[in-house]
Design a protein around this motif. Structure first.
Motif, PDB file in Angstrom:
ATOM      1  N   GLY A  52      34.065  58.283  19.555  1.00  0.00           N
ATOM      2  CA  GLY A  52      34.851  58.083  18.345  1.00  0.00           C
ATOM      3  C   GLY A  52      35.463  56.697  18.412  1.00  0.00           C
ATOM      4  N   ASP A  53      36.782  56.633  18.330  1.00  0.00           N
ATOM      5  CA  ASP A  53      37.432  55.324  18.448  1.00  0.00           C
ATOM      6  C   ASP A  53      38.083  55.118  19.816  1.00  0.00           C
ATOM      7  N   GLU A  54      37.756  55.980  20.792  1.00  0.00           N
ATOM      8  CA  GLU A  54      38.274  55.843  22.145  1.00  0.00           C
ATOM      9  C   GLU A  54      37.291  55.050  23.001  1.00  0.00           C
ATOM     10  N   VAL A  55      37.809  54.043  23.694  1.00  0.00           N
ATOM     11  CA  VAL A  55      36.982  53.176  24.532  1.00  0.00           C
ATOM     12  C   VAL A  55      37.588  53.176  25.937  1.00  0.00           C
ATOM     13  N   SER A  56      36.735  53.372  26.949  1.00  0.00           N
ATOM     14  CA  SER A  56      37.250  53.393  28.320  1.00  0.00           C
ATOM     15  C   SER A  56      36.191  52.953  29.318  1.00  0.00           C
ATOM     16  N   ILE A  57      36.668  52.564  30.477  1.00  0.00           N
ATOM     17  CA  ILE A  57      35.821  52.295  31.641  1.00  0.00           C
ATOM     18  C   ILE A  57      36.404  53.107  32.789  1.00  0.00           C
ATOM     19  N   THR A  58      35.540  53.785  33.510  1.00  0.00           N
ATOM     20  CA  THR A  58      35.972  54.532  34.685  1.00  0.00           C
ATOM     21  C   THR A  58      35.071  54.184  35.864  1.00  0.00           C
ATOM     22  N   VAL A  59      35.609  54.330  37.049  1.00  0.00           N
ATOM     23  CA  VAL A  59      34.814  54.194  38.269  1.00  0.00           C
ATOM     24  C   VAL A  59      35.376  55.207  39.269  1.00  0.00           C
ATOM     25  N   PRO A  60      34.507  56.037  39.842  1.00  0.00           N
ATOM     26  CA  PRO A  60      35.001  57.061  40.764  1.00  0.00           C
ATOM     27  C   PRO A  60      35.577  56.444  42.036  1.00  0.00           C
ATOM     28  N   TYR A  61      36.436  57.203  42.660  1.00  0.00           N
ATOM     29  CA  TYR A  61      37.032  56.775  43.925  1.00  0.00           C
ATOM     30  C   TYR A  61      36.023  56.987  45.053  1.00  0.00           C
ATOM     31  N   TRP A  62      35.002  56.141  45.068  1.00  0.00           N
ATOM     32  CA  TRP A  62      33.987  56.159  46.116  1.00  0.00           C
ATOM     33  C   TRP A  62      34.144  54.984  47.066  1.00  0.00           C
ATOM     34  N   HIS A  63      34.880  53.966  46.643  1.00  0.00           N
ATOM     35  CA  HIS A  63      34.832  52.660  47.297  1.00  0.00           C
ATOM     36  C   HIS A  63      36.151  52.341  48.000  1.00  0.00           C
ATOM     37  N   SER A  64      36.028  51.690  49.148  1.00  0.00           N
ATOM     38  CA  SER A  64      37.222  51.229  49.853  1.00  0.00           C
ATOM     39  C   SER A  64      36.970  49.839  50.420  1.00  0.00           C
ATOM     40  N   ASP A  65      38.042  49.161  50.741  1.00  0.00           N
ATOM     41  CA  ASP A  65      38.029  47.851  51.377  1.00  0.00           C
ATOM     42  C   ASP A  65      37.160  46.848  50.611  1.00  0.00           C
ATOM     43  N   ASP A  66      36.186  46.216  51.288  1.00  0.00           N
ATOM     44  CA  ASP A  66      35.363  45.188  50.646  1.00  0.00           C
ATOM     45  C   ASP A  66      34.534  45.743  49.486  1.00  0.00           C
ATOM     46  N   ALA A  67      34.053  46.965  49.639  1.00  0.00           N
ATOM     47  CA  ALA A  67      33.277  47.578  48.563  1.00  0.00           C
ATOM     48  C   ALA A  67      34.145  47.776  47.319  1.00  0.00           C
ATOM     49  N   ALA A  68      35.380  48.198  47.507  1.00  0.00           N
ATOM     50  CA  ALA A  68      36.302  48.366  46.376  1.00  0.00           C
ATOM     51  C   ALA A  68      36.549  47.028  45.696  1.00  0.00           C
ATOM     52  N   GLU A  69      36.707  45.988  46.494  1.00  0.00           N
ATOM     53  CA  GLU A  69      36.929  44.649  45.938  1.00  0.00           C
ATOM     54  C   GLU A  69      35.736  44.200  45.094  1.00  0.00           C
ATOM     55  N   ARG A  70      34.528  44.405  45.586  1.00  0.00           N
ATOM     56  CA  ARG A  70      33.320  44.003  44.842  1.00  0.00           C
ATOM     57  C   ARG A  70      33.166  44.810  43.548  1.00  0.00           C
ATOM     58  N   VAL A  71      33.368  46.115  43.635  1.00  0.00           N
ATOM     59  CA  VAL A  71      33.201  46.966  42.452  1.00  0.00           C
ATOM     60  C   VAL A  71      34.273  46.659  41.413  1.00  0.00           C
ATOM     61  N   LEU A  72      35.508  46.507  41.860  1.00  0.00           N
ATOM     62  CA  LEU A  72      36.574  46.221  40.900  1.00  0.00           C
ATOM     63  C   LEU A  72      36.433  44.840  40.282  1.00  0.00           C
ATOM     64  N   ALA A  73      35.835  43.897  40.987  1.00  0.00           N
ATOM     65  CA  ALA A  73      35.551  42.587  40.383  1.00  0.00           C
ATOM     66  C   ALA A  73      34.590  42.777  39.203  1.00  0.00           C
ATOM     67  N   LYS A  74      33.609  43.655  39.361  1.00  0.00           N
ATOM     68  CA  LYS A  74      32.689  43.953  38.260  1.00  0.00           C
ATOM     69  C   LYS A  74      33.401  44.683  37.126  1.00  0.00           C
ATOM     70  N   VAL A  75      34.281  45.618  37.475  1.00  0.00           N
ATOM     71  CA  VAL A  75      35.047  46.339  36.459  1.00  0.00           C
ATOM     72  C   VAL A  75      35.906  45.360  35.659  1.00  0.00           C
ATOM     73  N   PHE A  76      36.610  44.466  36.351  1.00  0.00           N
ATOM     74  CA  PHE A  76      37.467  43.499  35.661  1.00  0.00           C
ATOM     75  C   PHE A  76      36.621  42.599  34.758  1.00  0.00           C
ATOM     76  N   ALA A  77      35.465  42.153  35.230  1.00  0.00           N
ATOM     77  CA  ALA A  77      34.595  41.308  34.409  1.00  0.00           C
ATOM     78  C   ALA A  77      34.100  42.071  33.181  1.00  0.00           C
ATOM     79  N   LEU A  78      33.717  43.323  33.358  1.00  0.00           N
ATOM     80  CA  LEU A  78      33.281  44.144  32.234  1.00  0.00           C
ATOM     81  C   LEU A  78      34.430  44.351  31.247  1.00  0.00           C
ATOM     82  N   CYS A  79      35.621  44.549  31.751  1.00  0.00           N
ATOM     83  CA  CYS A  79      36.788  44.712  30.880  1.00  0.00           C
ATOM     84  C   CYS A  79      37.015  43.467  30.021  1.00  0.00           C
TER      85      CYS A  79
END
Length: 152
Positions: A80-107
């Protein structure tokens, strides 16, 4: 459980609490995606592919769109008119940093194409005011806690 980002429209003088309350109070029926969000979706998908690589797209009539990246778990959806991005809590440390960099770029792409503001409910502020380190710390600590509790 997932790290969530909501895309919201905030009127002048409107508090984030009021915006969130209005979003929660919205009726969750199968309303159609507004035309401007469909157009934004069409612009975002190729950019998201360039950022993430291979993604799966699911479209349900005029009600929903979903883009998911299986390697990271990143999911971008319009319902509908709801827009979101989610990422499961699978990642920690360096992996979390890499994934969240992609999330921030997508945002940033979604904000640019929709005119909506990315809001991070984990820290209760717009994503632009959230430090990547703060988000990475939350992602890592929740992931570690979940692994300790449930294994994995």
């Amino acid at each position: 459980m997932s790290y969530d980002i909501y895309f919201l429209s905030r009127g002048e003088g409107q508090s984030w609490d009021d915006v969130l309350e209005a979003a929660e109070g919205a009726v969750e029926d199968s309303e159609r995606i507004p035309a401007e969000l469909l157009e934004a979706w069409r612009r975002i998908v190729p950019q998201a592919r360039a950022l993430l690589g291979d993604v799966d797209i699911t479209e349900y009539e005029q009600q929903s769109r979903d883009l998911s990246h299986s390697d990271t778990g990143i999911d971008f959806s319009v319902f509908g008119d709801e827009v979101s991005i989610t990422v499961p809590y699978w990642h920690s440390d360096d992996a979390a940093e890499r994934v969240l960099a992609k999330v921030f770029a997508l945002c940033l792409l979604v904000e640019k194409e929709t005119g909506l503001t990315a809001y991070d409910p984990q820290v209760e502020m717009p994503l632009a005011e959230t430090s990547p380190h703060q988000a990475m710390s939350i992602m890592s600590s929740v992931t570690t806690d979940l692994r300790n509790r449930y294994g994995g």
